[in-house]
Enzyme design. Structure first.
Site, mmCIF file in Angstrom:
data_model
loop_
_atom_site.group_PDB
_atom_site.id
_atom_site.type_symbol
_atom_site.label_atom_id
_atom_site.label_comp_id
_atom_site.label_asym_id
_atom_site.label_seq_id
_atom_site.Cartn_x
_atom_site.Cartn_y
_atom_site.Cartn_z
ATOM 1 N N SER A 69 5.448 23.286 -3.292
ATOM 2 C CA SER A 69 4.922 24.469 -3.442
ATOM 3 C C SER A 69 5.689 25.446 -2.670
ATOM 4 O O SER A 69 5.917 26.781 -3.030
ATOM 5 C CB SER A 69 3.590 24.559 -2.755
ATOM 6 O OG SER A 69 3.507 24.230 -1.480
ATOM 7 N N HIS A 107 1.856 22.938 -9.146
ATOM 8 C CA HIS A 107 2.833 24.035 -9.497
ATOM 9 C C HIS A 107 3.716 23.372 -10.903
ATOM 10 O O HIS A 107 4.686 23.911 -11.197
ATOM 11 C CB HIS A 107 3.925 24.493 -8.524
ATOM 12 C CG HIS A 107 3.246 24.984 -7.261
ATOM 13 N ND1 HIS A 107 3.071 26.603 -7.409
ATOM 14 C CD2 HIS A 107 2.656 24.655 -6.359
ATOM 15 C CE1 HIS A 107 2.275 26.984 -6.285
ATOM 16 N NE2 HIS A 107 2.231 25.695 -5.708
ATOM 17 N N LYS A 160 -3.194 28.050 -11.213
ATOM 18 C CA LYS A 160 -1.768 28.621 -11.162
ATOM 19 C C LYS A 160 -1.152 29.068 -12.419
ATOM 20 O O LYS A 160 -1.756 30.063 -13.017
ATOM 21 C CB LYS A 160 -0.967 27.709 -10.167
ATOM 22 C CG LYS A 160 -1.056 28.092 -8.813
ATOM 23 C CD LYS A 160 -0.849 26.907 -8.186
ATOM 24 C CE LYS A 160 -1.365 27.481 -6.491
ATOM 25 N NZ LYS A 160 -1.458 26.212 -5.517
HETATM 26 C C1 LIG Z 1 -2.391 26.108 -4.300
HETATM 27 C C2 LIG Z 1 -2.036 24.683 -4.219
HETATM 28 C C3 LIG Z 1 -3.346 23.624 -4.071
HETATM 29 C C4 LIG Z 1 -4.746 24.375 -4.086
HETATM 30 O O1 LIG Z 1 -5.124 24.553 -5.203
HETATM 31 P P1 LIG Z 1 -6.299 25.699 -5.409
HETATM 32 O O2 LIG Z 1 -6.803 25.507 -6.763
HETATM 33 O O3 LIG Z 1 -5.682 26.873 -5.315
HETATM 34 O O4 LIG Z 1 -7.267 25.224 -4.156
HETATM 35 C C5 LIG Z 1 -3.124 22.507 -3.858
HETATM 36 N N1 LIG Z 1 -1.855 21.888 -3.968
HETATM 37 C C6 LIG Z 1 -0.710 22.684 -4.025
HETATM 38 C C7 LIG Z 1 0.565 22.027 -4.049
HETATM 39 C C8 LIG Z 1 -0.675 24.048 -4.235
HETATM 40 O O5 LIG Z 1 0.277 24.858 -4.298
#
Ligand SMILES: *Cc1c(COP(=O)(O)O)cnc(C)c1O
Length: 381
Positions: free
Chosen positions: A182, A210, A239
């Site tokens: 991320s 991602h 995302k």
């Molecule tokens: C954003 C993210 C999460 C969390 O996801 P949400 O649905 O926003 O709680 C988990 N893992 C990674 C690698 C992220 O970037």
């Protein structure tokens, strides 16, 4: 409660002294690309809305229609009465798109990991975790009570060494890694990790928050490595999908286990119909518009090429600046030129690696990417 306030104030002052205090700003997202912040309109490179779907008319219409049909909230946990028809449709859809037998949807990606990991391993077991894995994989790992061994970022040789030395001393073993990292934007070497895990009966789990909608033709990081076997593919709908919710795609047996054991599924209210309706509409777009799916990474690669950096492997490109103050200063300079790139500081990233993290969207005009690259080049000068 004087001691309580004194504690909070002292803690805040200590963080501020290290440029590590965080504060919330009001962000008004206008169109999936621009943000109004502090009275200024900025072009955002800090949204994970890689395909611009949060503001897509079909996605918004699906969310509204879901509210009209099923109401604003789920009303209860899924195992009680909150399992509205859209959730089941979304699970079937995710499983089909990812090529797994089944899927389970949670109320967020964070909640998914905190529920999944302790449902699979416990005190007699072993977890191998990449040092740069996302905070919620760590949270799930710590909650599980399993023995935790950290391996160097993407070092599959070290993984093999650890498995050779340790696997026999534990009942079950689980390897946790981001699919797309991320804060760094690189991919995990899932071909090699998969081979080692298969050889040592260690379950490979990717957090592909991602990856979905961006890499592997939109199917995620595991699909970048054709021979790899990734039995536990977790991700988020917040995302590229532009909505909210977490998921696990896996075999039917594993998914059935989650639905009866994962505590964040059992003891938390189901996703609101609007979020699920939006996610279904977004998946329609992801499946039918391969050019939109390819665009964020191509834009990231345009940016890395302009700066003579290694080609971007995903839609994320970090520019490491070292200390937190320098990252803050760089963000201010870009903001003066109309760009929003939020500085990322410890503890989100390791000490000494504060950075600007650029997230590219299918909607970014190429001319603006070139202008951004020029501004970033000027920062370094
Ligand atoms: C954003 C993210 C999460 C969390 O996801 P949400 O649905 O926003 O709680 C988990 N893992 C990674 C690698 C992220 O970037």
């Amino acid at each position: 409660m004087q001691s309580l306030n004194a504690f909070a104030e002292a803690k805040l002052a200590a963080l501020a002294a290290q440029s590590l205090r965080r504060t919330l700003k009001e962000d008004r997202r206008i169109d999936g690309l621009h943000i109004e912040r502090g009275g200024k309109r900025l072009l955002s490179f800090s949204c994970n809305d890689y395909l611009g779907l949060t503001h897509h008319p079909a996605v918004k219409a699906a969310a509204s229609a879901a509210i009209e049909e099923y109401g604003a909230g789920a009303g209860a946990s899924r195992l009680v009465t909150g399992n509205h028809p859209l959730v089941e449709a979304l699970e079937a859809r995710l499983a089909r798109w990812k090529g797994t037998e089944a899927a389970c949807v949670f109320s967020s990606g964070y909640m998914a990991n905190v529920g999944i990991v302790p449902s699979l391993v416990g005190a007699e077991d072993l977890i191998l975790i990449d040092e740069l894995a996302h905070a919620c994989l760590w949270a799930g790992a710590q909650l599980s009570g399993a023995t935790l061994i950290v391996f160097r970022h993407n070092d599959s040789d070290q993984v093999l060494d650890i498995l050779r030395a340790e696997r026999a001393h534990h009942r079950r073993a689980l390897l946790l890694t981001d699919g797309v990292f991320s804060m760094d934007g690189d991919l995990a070497p899932l071909d090699r990790l998969s081979a080692h895990c298969t050889a040592y009966d260690c379950w490979l789990m990717t957090d592909d928050a991602h990856g979905l909608g961006v890499v592997g033709g939109g199917r995620g990081a595991a699909h970048e490595f054709p021979g790899a076997s990734v039995p536990l593919q977790m991700g988020t709908l917040s995302k590229a999908v532009g909505s909210l919710g977490g998921y696990l795609c896996a075999s039917q047996a594993v998914i059935d286990l989650m639905k009866t054991r994962a505590r964040t599924l059992i003891f938390s209210t189901g996703l609101p119909p609007a979020s699920v309706g939006a996610a279904l509409a977004a998946l329609d777009i992801i499946e039918s518009e391969p050019e939109r799916v390819a665009a964020p990474r191509l834009r990231a690669q345009r940016f890395t090429a302009a700066l003579n950096l290694p080609a971007a492997q995903s839609a994320i490109v970090p520019i490491l600046l070292g200390d937190a103050e320098r990252a803050l200063e760089a963000a201010r300079e870009l903001e003066a030129q109309g760009f929003l790139a939020v500085p990322i500081r410890p503890p989100t990233v390791p000490k000494g690696t504060a950075r600007l993290r650029f997230a590219f969207s299918a909607l970014h005009p190429e001319a603006e990417i070139d202008r951004l690259a020029g501004a970033v080049r000027a920062l370094a000068a």
